[in-house]
Design a protein around this motif. Structure first.
Motif, PDB file in Angstrom:
ATOM      1  N   VAL A  32     -17.917  -7.374  -6.365  1.00 23.23           N
ATOM      2  CA  VAL A  32     -19.403  -7.109  -5.727  1.00 23.23           C
ATOM      3  C   VAL A  32     -19.625  -5.786  -6.573  1.00 23.23           C
ATOM      4  CG1 VAL A  32     -20.709  -6.167  -3.643  1.00 23.23           C
ATOM      5  CG2 VAL A  32     -18.729  -7.718  -3.631  1.00 23.23           C
ATOM      6  N   SER A  33     -21.112  -5.521  -6.988  1.00 25.62           N
ATOM      7  CA  SER A  33     -21.313  -4.619  -7.782  1.00 25.62           C
ATOM      8  C   SER A  33     -22.748  -4.288  -7.138  1.00 25.62           C
ATOM      9  CB  SER A  33     -21.821  -5.118  -9.278  1.00 25.62           C
ATOM     10  OG  SER A  33     -22.851  -6.027  -9.482  1.00 25.62           O
ATOM     11  N   TRP A  34     -23.356  -2.941  -7.289  1.00 23.74           N
ATOM     12  CA  TRP A  34     -24.503  -2.742  -6.755  1.00 23.74           C
ATOM     13  C   TRP A  34     -25.077  -1.216  -7.529  1.00 23.74           C
ATOM     14  CZ3 TRP A  34     -19.876  -1.396  -4.450  1.00 23.74           C
ATOM     15  CH2 TRP A  34     -19.506  -0.373  -4.142  1.00 23.74           C
ATOM     16  N   GLU A  35     -26.389  -1.098  -7.413  1.00 16.97           N
ATOM     17  CA  GLU A  35     -26.831  -0.163  -8.253  1.00 16.97           C
ATOM     18  C   GLU A  35     -27.058   0.980  -7.021  1.00 16.97           C
ATOM     19  OE1 GLU A  35     -27.495   0.610 -10.865  1.00 16.97           O
ATOM     20  OE2 GLU A  35     -27.323  -1.674 -12.061  1.00 16.97           O
ATOM     21  N   PRO A  36     -26.961   2.331  -7.182  1.00 15.39           N
ATOM     22  CA  PRO A  36     -26.973   3.329  -6.217  1.00 15.39           C
ATOM     23  C   PRO A  36     -28.321   3.297  -5.288  1.00 15.39           C
ATOM     24  CG  PRO A  36     -26.269   4.463  -8.202  1.00 15.39           C
ATOM     25  CD  PRO A  36     -26.741   3.040  -8.545  1.00 15.39           C
TER      26      PRO A  36
ATOM     27  N   ARG B   8     -15.449   3.033 -10.425  1.00 12.25           N
ATOM     28  CA  ARG B   8     -16.843   3.720 -10.194  1.00 12.25           C
ATOM     29  C   ARG B   8     -17.299   3.635 -11.684  1.00 12.25           C
ATOM     30  NH1 ARG B   8     -13.338   5.144  -6.610  1.00 12.25           N
ATOM     31  NH2 ARG B   8     -14.208   6.208  -4.682  1.00 12.25           N
ATOM     32  N   PRO B   9     -18.553   3.735 -11.858  1.00 12.37           N
ATOM     33  CA  PRO B   9     -19.270   3.520 -13.270  1.00 12.37           C
ATOM     34  C   PRO B   9     -18.480   4.749 -14.190  1.00 12.37           C
ATOM     35  CG  PRO B   9     -20.975   3.829 -11.582  1.00 12.37           C
ATOM     36  CD  PRO B   9     -19.595   4.092 -10.822  1.00 12.37           C
ATOM     37  N   GLY B  10     -18.233   4.423 -15.472  1.00 13.63           N
ATOM     38  CA  GLY B  10     -17.600   5.223 -16.320  1.00 13.63           C
ATOM     39  C   GLY B  10     -16.076   5.033 -16.432  1.00 13.63           C
ATOM     40  N   GLN B  11     -15.617   4.327 -15.552  1.00 15.49           N
ATOM     41  CA  GLN B  11     -14.057   4.021 -15.429  1.00 15.49           C
ATOM     42  C   GLN B  11     -13.830   3.102 -16.532  1.00 15.49           C
ATOM     43  OE1 GLN B  11     -13.128   3.738 -11.153  1.00 15.49           O
ATOM     44  NE2 GLN B  11     -11.585   5.159 -11.692  1.00 15.49           N
ATOM     45  N   VAL B  12     -12.806   2.995 -16.908  1.00 14.23           N
ATOM     46  CA  VAL B  12     -12.130   1.577 -17.817  1.00 14.23           C
ATOM     47  C   VAL B  12     -11.175   0.777 -17.119  1.00 14.23           C
ATOM     48  CG1 VAL B  12     -12.468   3.103 -20.075  1.00 14.23           C
ATOM     49  CG2 VAL B  12     -10.274   2.984 -18.802  1.00 14.23           C
ATOM     50  N   LEU B  13     -11.413  -0.587 -17.205  1.00 13.56           N
ATOM     51  CA  LEU B  13     -10.710  -1.409 -16.421  1.00 13.56           C
ATOM     52  C   LEU B  13     -10.210  -2.502 -17.426  1.00 13.56           C
ATOM     53  CD1 LEU B  13     -10.121  -2.717 -13.528  1.00 13.56           C
ATOM     54  CD2 LEU B  13     -12.335  -3.857 -13.880  1.00 13.56           C
ATOM     55  N   ARG B  14      -9.017  -2.907 -17.251  1.00 15.82           N
ATOM     56  CA  ARG B  14      -8.336  -4.133 -17.814  1.00 15.82           C
ATOM     57  C   ARG B  14      -7.618  -4.957 -16.889  1.00 15.82           C
ATOM     58  NH1 ARG B  14      -5.039  -3.432 -23.365  1.00 15.82           N
ATOM     59  NH2 ARG B  14      -3.851  -2.328 -22.191  1.00 15.82           N
TER      60      ARG B  14
ATOM     61  N   GLU C 219     -20.205   0.120 -15.778  1.00 16.64           N
ATOM     62  CA  GLU C 219     -21.494   0.522 -15.951  1.00 16.64           C
ATOM     63  C   GLU C 219     -22.002   0.590 -14.434  1.00 16.64           C
ATOM     64  OE1 GLU C 219     -23.825  -1.431 -19.130  1.00 16.64           O
ATOM     65  OE2 GLU C 219     -22.899   0.081 -20.419  1.00 16.64           O
ATOM     66  N   GLN C 220     -21.264  -0.194 -13.319  1.00 12.36           N
ATOM     67  CA  GLN C 220     -21.926  -0.257 -12.057  1.00 12.36           C
ATOM     68  C   GLN C 220     -20.978   0.048 -11.085  1.00 12.36           C
ATOM     69  OE1 GLN C 220     -23.453  -4.227 -12.508  1.00 12.36           O
ATOM     70  NE2 GLN C 220     -25.463  -3.586 -11.787  1.00 12.36           N
ATOM     71  N   GLU C 221     -21.407   0.392  -9.738  1.00 17.29           N
ATOM     72  CA  GLU C 221     -20.415   0.492  -8.764  1.00 17.29           C
ATOM     73  C   GLU C 221     -19.830  -0.835  -8.318  1.00 17.29           C
ATOM     74  OE1 GLU C 221     -19.928   3.451  -7.414  1.00 17.29           O
ATOM     75  OE2 GLU C 221     -21.841   4.600  -8.154  1.00 17.29           O
ATOM     76  N   LEU C 222     -18.694  -0.947  -8.360  1.00 15.53           N
ATOM     77  CA  LEU C 222     -17.875  -2.171  -8.101  1.00 15.53           C
ATOM     78  C   LEU C 222     -16.913  -2.175  -6.875  1.00 15.53           C
ATOM     79  CD1 LEU C 222     -17.146  -3.386 -11.632  1.00 15.53           C
ATOM     80  CD2 LEU C 222     -18.951  -3.893 -10.370  1.00 15.53           C
ATOM     81  N   LEU C 223     -16.708  -3.231  -6.125  1.00  9.44           N
ATOM     82  CA  LEU C 223     -15.656  -3.615  -5.196  1.00  9.44           C
ATOM     83  C   LEU C 223     -14.960  -4.787  -5.957  1.00  9.44           C
ATOM     84  CD1 LEU C 223     -16.916  -2.829  -1.976  1.00  9.44           C
ATOM     85  CD2 LEU C 223     -15.044  -1.528  -2.942  1.00  9.44           C
ATOM     86  N   ILE C 224     -13.808  -4.823  -5.989  1.00 10.51           N
ATOM     87  CA  ILE C 224     -13.009  -6.073  -6.557  1.00 10.51           C
ATOM     88  C   ILE C 224     -11.885  -6.598  -5.434  1.00 10.51           C
ATOM     89  CG2 ILE C 224     -11.437  -6.987  -8.385  1.00 10.51           C
ATOM     90  CD1 ILE C 224     -12.770  -5.197 -10.090  1.00 10.51           C
ATOM     91  N   LEU C 225     -12.128  -7.552  -4.851  1.00  6.98           N
ATOM     92  CA  LEU C 225     -11.257  -8.025  -3.833  1.00  6.98           C
ATOM     93  C   LEU C 225     -10.300  -9.142  -4.288  1.00  6.98           C
ATOM     94  CD1 LEU C 225     -10.367  -8.142  -0.800  1.00  6.98           C
ATOM     95  CD2 LEU C 225     -11.998  -9.698  -0.310  1.00  6.98           C
ATOM     96  N   THR C 226      -9.095  -9.071  -4.390  1.00 10.00           N
ATOM     97  CA  THR C 226      -8.114 -10.132  -4.836  1.00 10.00           C
ATOM     98  C   THR C 226      -7.997 -10.965  -3.771  1.00 10.00           C
ATOM     99  OG1 THR C 226      -7.050  -8.482  -6.243  1.00 10.00           O
ATOM    100  CG2 THR C 226      -5.924 -10.704  -5.775  1.00 10.00           C
ATOM    101  N   THR C 227      -8.402 -12.327  -3.971  1.00 10.10           N
ATOM    102  CA  THR C 227      -8.225 -13.723  -3.125  1.00 10.10           C
ATOM    103  C   THR C 227      -7.234 -14.588  -3.102  1.00 10.10           C
ATOM    104  OG1 THR C 227      -9.924 -14.674  -4.129  1.00 10.10           O
ATOM    105  CG2 THR C 227     -10.535 -13.422  -2.514  1.00 10.10           C
TER     106      THR C 227
END
Length: 330
Positions: free
Chosen positions: A92-96, A75-81, A43-51
């Motif tokens: 990292v998540s943020w609102e527009p 991006r919002p609306g995408q499905v993730l597993r 539901e939010q804008e995301l960046l996912i950094l594998t560490t």
């Protein structure tokens, strides 16, 4: 930095005293189910950094390998597993609204990228500092300004790394305008004529632009976007199939079933049943950041279980692209 498994996480990035306009948190926090048996709708804008570690992220039915330095733009609306072996990641998540006033194209970073060298060092440093500052500073005007500028710097750095310095062709500009219209209009209409009217161009112009950029017609682009949304709702929610069809403009369940089967290759019920099975953990190499005329013309196909699906149209190529009842949402 957080874990999908049971290993301890470092103390930062697990909670944020600052407003959720910008936040860092655990990858595991995106799903109520530690095993990720069902995808979640982001539901939010995301960046996912594998560490640390290795595993797979299934994003819109593409299976993407993750290892240290892998960056996902969700991006919002995408499905993730997230499936497979344990791996650690910072989210990292943020609102527009957080980027209001900044001249930034938040869609510039590609969906999947393996960072290396100076780029990896810089991004890790900026993400780590953002996570620390989210944890350290109480909510205040100054703290919000700091986080907004840190996020802007991070996205600008990623945009520079992803920049295509060639001048876009007129067909590409028309195609991307069309994609933006489809993204807003697909639940209401699948008629190319309606989009041509809104863009003040002819159906022929839209079709020519789509064929030049993707090798597919404008009508195929629209139908693939509808099929992608149907797949998302089937995989990540418990909504009845007929209700999903109605949301997407199908008054008769049989019409929706025929449409989905034609586009995807399996019935809605079979697609949902396959997605509820345990996901395979085998790492599959994604396609590199692709031209829009990628394999199979970019058509949305679910693929065999555990294999990367040939995901449908998204607003931007680059991957190897009302609340629902009973939905898994992030």
């Amino acid at each position: 930095m957080v874990s999908t498994g049971s290993s301890p996480a470092p103390p930062f990035g697990t909670a944020s005293p600052v407003t959720d306009e910008i936040a860092t948190f655990a990858l595991a926090d995106l799903s109520r189910d530690p095993g990720w048996r069902q995808p979640v709708i982001v539901e939010q804008e995301l960046l996912i950094l594998t560490t640390r570690g290795h595993g797979d992220a299934e994003l819109d039915f593409h299976l993407l390998p993750c290892r240290p330095g892998t960056l996902l733009r969700v991006r919002p609306g995408q499905v993730l597993r997230c499936v497979g072996p344990q791996f650690d990641a910072t989210v990292v998540s943020w609102e527009p609204e957080a980027l209001r006033g900044f001249d930034i194209d938040a869609d510039a970073p590609v969906t999947w990228r393996q960072l290396a060298g100076e780029d990896e060092d810089a991004v890790i440093t900026e993400v780590s500092q953002l996570a620390v500052d989210c944890q350290r500073h109480p909510d205040s005007r100054t703290a919000r300004a700091l986080l907004r500028h840190q996020l802007a710097v991070l996205l600008l750095r990623l945009a520079l790394a992803s920049a295509d310095r060639s001048e876009p062709r007129p067909e590409e500009e028309t195609f991307h305008r069309f994609c933006r219209e489809v993204e807003h209009g697909y639940p209401r209409t699948r008629r190319v004529e309606d989009y041509a009217l809104g863009l003040r161009c002819s159906v022929r112009t839209l079709t020519r632009a789509c064929l030049a950029v993707t090798g597919r017609s404008a009508k195929q682009i629209i139908d693939e976007r509808v099929a992608l949304q149907a797949g998302r709702l089937l995989a990540a929610t418990d909504q009845p199939i007929a209700e999903i069809g109605r949301q997407l403009g199908f008054t008769e369940p049989t019409n929706f079933g025929r449409f989905f089967t034609r586009e995807v290759g399996v019935s809605p019920g079979a697609f949902r049943a396959a997605r509820l099975q345990p996901a395979a953990g085998r790492v599959v190499r994604p396609r590199p950041p692709a031209e829009p005329t990628g394999a199979n013309g970019g058509r949305f196909r679910p693929g065999a279980l555990g294999e990367p699906a040939n995901g449908g149209h998204s607003g931007r190529p680059g991957s190897p692209a009302g609340p629902a009842r009973g939905t898994g949402r992030a």
